[in-house]
Design an enzyme around this catalytic site. Structure first.
Site, PDB file in Angstrom:
ATOM      1  N   THR A   1      40.903  79.012 -53.641  1.00  0.00           N
ATOM      2  CA  THR A   1      42.194  78.063 -51.817  1.00  0.00           C
ATOM      3  C   THR A   1      40.758  77.299 -51.563  1.00  0.00           C
ATOM      4  O   THR A   1      41.810  75.837 -51.057  1.00  0.00           O
ATOM      5  CB  THR A   1      42.701  79.371 -51.346  1.00  0.00           C
ATOM      6  OG1 THR A   1      40.917  79.605 -50.855  1.00  0.00           O
ATOM      7  CG2 THR A   1      43.176  79.484 -51.497  1.00  0.00           C
ATOM      8  N   ASP A   2      39.910  77.453 -52.017  1.00  0.00           N
ATOM      9  CA  ASP A   2      38.453  76.539 -51.581  1.00  0.00           C
ATOM     10  C   ASP A   2      38.757  74.716 -52.154  1.00  0.00           C
ATOM     11  O   ASP A   2      38.902  74.068 -51.411  1.00  0.00           O
ATOM     12  CB  ASP A   2      37.841  76.823 -51.511  1.00  0.00           C
ATOM     13  CG  ASP A   2      37.151  78.119 -50.457  1.00  0.00           C
ATOM     14  OD1 ASP A   2      38.174  78.248 -49.766  1.00  0.00           O
ATOM     15  OD2 ASP A   2      35.959  78.436 -50.932  1.00  0.00           O
TER      16      ASP A   2
ATOM     17  N   THR B   1      39.908  84.039 -54.922  1.00  0.00           N
ATOM     18  CA  THR B   1      39.500  85.151 -54.948  1.00  0.00           C
ATOM     19  C   THR B   1      40.763  86.590 -54.552  1.00  0.00           C
ATOM     20  O   THR B   1      40.706  87.509 -54.735  1.00  0.00           O
ATOM     21  CB  THR B   1      40.190  85.015 -53.139  1.00  0.00           C
ATOM     22  OG1 THR B   1      39.250  84.077 -52.232  1.00  0.00           O
ATOM     23  CG2 THR B   1      40.542  86.484 -51.858  1.00  0.00           C
TER      24      THR B   1
ATOM     25  N   GLN C   1      40.753  59.299 -41.111  1.00  0.00           N
ATOM     26  CA  GLN C   1      40.553  60.794 -40.940  1.00  0.00           C
ATOM     27  C   GLN C   1      41.332  61.603 -40.033  1.00  0.00           C
ATOM     28  O   GLN C   1      41.601  62.746 -39.562  1.00  0.00           O
ATOM     29  CB  GLN C   1      38.936  61.137 -40.329  1.00  0.00           C
ATOM     30  CG  GLN C   1      38.502  59.675 -39.205  1.00  0.00           C
ATOM     31  CD  GLN C   1      37.545  59.816 -38.705  1.00  0.00           C
ATOM     32  OE1 GLN C   1      36.663  60.857 -37.697  1.00  0.00           O
ATOM     33  NE2 GLN C   1      36.055  59.241 -39.063  1.00  0.00           N
ATOM     34  N   CYS C   2      42.593  61.126 -39.775  1.00  0.00           N
ATOM     35  CA  CYS C   2      43.851  61.183 -39.061  1.00  0.00           C
ATOM     36  C   CYS C   2      44.514  61.509 -39.759  1.00  0.00           C
ATOM     37  O   CYS C   2      44.952  61.797 -40.743  1.00  0.00           O
ATOM     38  CB  CYS C   2      44.839  60.126 -38.942  1.00  0.00           C
ATOM     39  SG  CYS C   2      44.035  59.690 -37.430  1.00  0.00           S
TER      40      CYS C   2
ATOM     41  N   ASP D   1      34.526  80.769 -58.457  1.00  0.00           N
ATOM     42  CA  ASP D   1      34.732  80.731 -56.993  1.00  0.00           C
ATOM     43  C   ASP D   1      35.255  79.202 -56.872  1.00  0.00           C
ATOM     44  O   ASP D   1      34.064  78.501 -57.370  1.00  0.00           O
ATOM     45  CB  ASP D   1      33.289  81.257 -56.022  1.00  0.00           C
ATOM     46  CG  ASP D   1      34.208  80.933 -54.804  1.00  0.00           C
ATOM     47  OD1 ASP D   1      34.306  79.806 -55.159  1.00  0.00           O
ATOM     48  OD2 ASP D   1      33.981  82.076 -54.042  1.00  0.00           O
ATOM     49  N   SER D   2      36.330  79.230 -56.741  1.00  0.00           N
ATOM     50  CA  SER D   2      36.932  77.170 -56.947  1.00  0.00           C
ATOM     51  C   SER D   2      35.753  76.401 -56.303  1.00  0.00           C
ATOM     52  O   SER D   2      35.456  75.489 -56.939  1.00  0.00           O
ATOM     53  CB  SER D   2      38.153  77.276 -56.596  1.00  0.00           C
ATOM     54  OG  SER D   2      37.911  77.301 -54.758  1.00  0.00           O
TER      55      SER D   2
HETATM   56  N1  ASN Z   1      36.060  81.211 -51.663  1.00  0.00           N
HETATM   57  C1  ASN Z   1      37.338  81.299 -52.252  1.00  0.00           C
HETATM   58  C2  ASN Z   1      37.762  80.533 -53.204  1.00  0.00           C
HETATM   59  O1  ASN Z   1      37.890  79.198 -53.927  1.00  0.00           O
HETATM   60  C3  ASN Z   1      38.343  81.241 -51.518  1.00  0.00           C
HETATM   61  C4  ASN Z   1      39.830  81.545 -52.181  1.00  0.00           C
HETATM   62  O2  ASN Z   1      40.178  81.702 -52.809  1.00  0.00           O
HETATM   63  N2  ASN Z   1      40.608  82.626 -50.722  1.00  0.00           N
HETATM   64  O3  ASN Z   1      37.396  80.280 -54.807  1.00  0.00           O
END
Ligand code: ASN
Length: 337
Positions: free
Chosen positions: A90-91, A13, A272-273, A58-59
């Site tokens: 971030t993903d 992003t 899963q905790c 996009d990750s």
């Molecule tokens: N979909 C984006 C990614 O992971 C989300 C982000 O970076 N905030 O590339």
């Protein structure tokens, strides 16, 4: 003399623009935006260079192929720079940070993953602080590990989990305290850092590995998963309840686990905790797993477990060796005891 940091821009992003189909990275756009941030050229900042990947991703599209590319970019530039910042979506950032933490053996320099939830050019972008602070952290020669900086917190890469889809403090480190907090000053906690490794720096590339992850839920029917437990499956990660518990209301799971183990599939039990550790045998509902030969994922995140398994298989270990290694602490990804 100013330190030198290499920025490796993979996508995410931070450099995306809106399109009719939603946000997408745009080639060449991000470097132009960086030039507008005067603070990046301040004398107090390390000197930096930018390596922009093509394609920018996009990750969600990142796989072991890009992990190998990132690791090799660091290898090729290792002597030239004091530290590295990897700009990443971030993903799947927590997966990539975990993967690189294993692949970069004998790492003596900081490698800091960061990105943003709001694109750099938009109002209120979190990308600006994430990038500037990451650059400063990447110049800290006391750090010898892969970390993730986001929303004022520096986290060990293989302890990170993305815990918010839309918050600016998007990552947590549920089972290990943060390595630094950025307020008015950047406050480091060096007693939490990994020690400088003795062995020389080298990269182990990831190879394709077949790993399955099953998240249990009350009422789950294991026969649905029987087809995936075949000879091609190298590892099976179970996201179990609490300290490693599985339902024993029917007799489907134990044979499935036994079959996996007979097939030489490494079975690893995670919880899963969000917080806490797996302790096989604490309850009757987990002793079966221990008896069948499953390994404990201790307090590792699923992200760390999956990438550690891929790393161990890529190093050529047998399923039995992987079962032993997965329980040992390689890069501070789990707490022994
Ligand atoms: N979909 C984006 C990614 O992971 C989300 C982000 O970076 N905030 O590339």
């Amino acid at each position: 003399m100013n330190k030198r940091v290499c920025i490796i821009y993979t996508g995410g992003t931070i450099g995306m623009v809106p399109t009719r189909d939603g946000y997408q990275p745009k080639e060449g756009y991000f470097s132009g935006e960086l030039e507008k941030i005067r603070d990046l050229y301040s004398d107090a900042m390390p000197k930096w260079d930018l390596i922009e990947y093509d394609p920018l991703l996009d990750s969600s599209n990142i796989t072991y192929v890009q992990w190998n590319r990132m690791a090799n970019t660091i290898k090729e530039n290792y002597e030239r720079y004091d530290g590295f910042v990897i700009l990443h979506g971030t993903d799947t950032m927590a997966y990539s940070a975990s993967a690189l933490s294993f692949m970069l053996e004998g790492l003596k320099k900081p490698v800091i993953f960061t990105g943003s939830q709001i694109p750099l050019y938009e109002l209120r972008s979190d990308g600006r602080d994430n990038l500037i602070t990451s650059l400063m952290i990447a110049a800290n020669s006391d750090i010898h590990e892969v970390c993730l900086y986001f929303g004022n917190h520096l986290i060990r890469g293989n302890r990170a989990v993305k815990t918010s889809a839309d918050g600016l403090i998007a990552f947590s480190s549920p089972n290990y305290p943060v390595l630094a907090k950025a307020g008015i000053d950047i406050e480091y906690f060096p007693n939490r850092f990994l020690p400088e490794p003795k062995e020389p720096f080298r990269v182990t590339e990831m190879k394709p590995t077949s790993i399955g992850v099953i998240k249990l839920f009350p009422g789950i029917h294991f026969d649905l998963f029987a087809p995936i437990v075949n000879k091609d499956l190298q590892a099976l990660v179970l996201e179990t309840f609490g300290t490693g518990n599985i339902p024993n209301y029917d007799s489907e799971l134990p044979p499935l686990i036994s079959k996996a183990i007979e097939n030489d599939t490494a079975v690893v039990v995670c919880t899963q905790c969000m917080q806490g550790t797996v302790r096989l045998g604490t309850y009757e509902t987990s002793s079966e797993l221990a008896r069948a030969g499953a390994a404990s994922g201790s307090n590792m995140t699923t992200e760390a477990t999956v990438t550690k398994l891929q790393y161990l298989f890529s190093k050529g270990f047998t399923a039995n060796e992987v079962r032993d290694w997965v329980e040992s602490d390689l890069r501070g990804e789990l707490t022994i005891g």
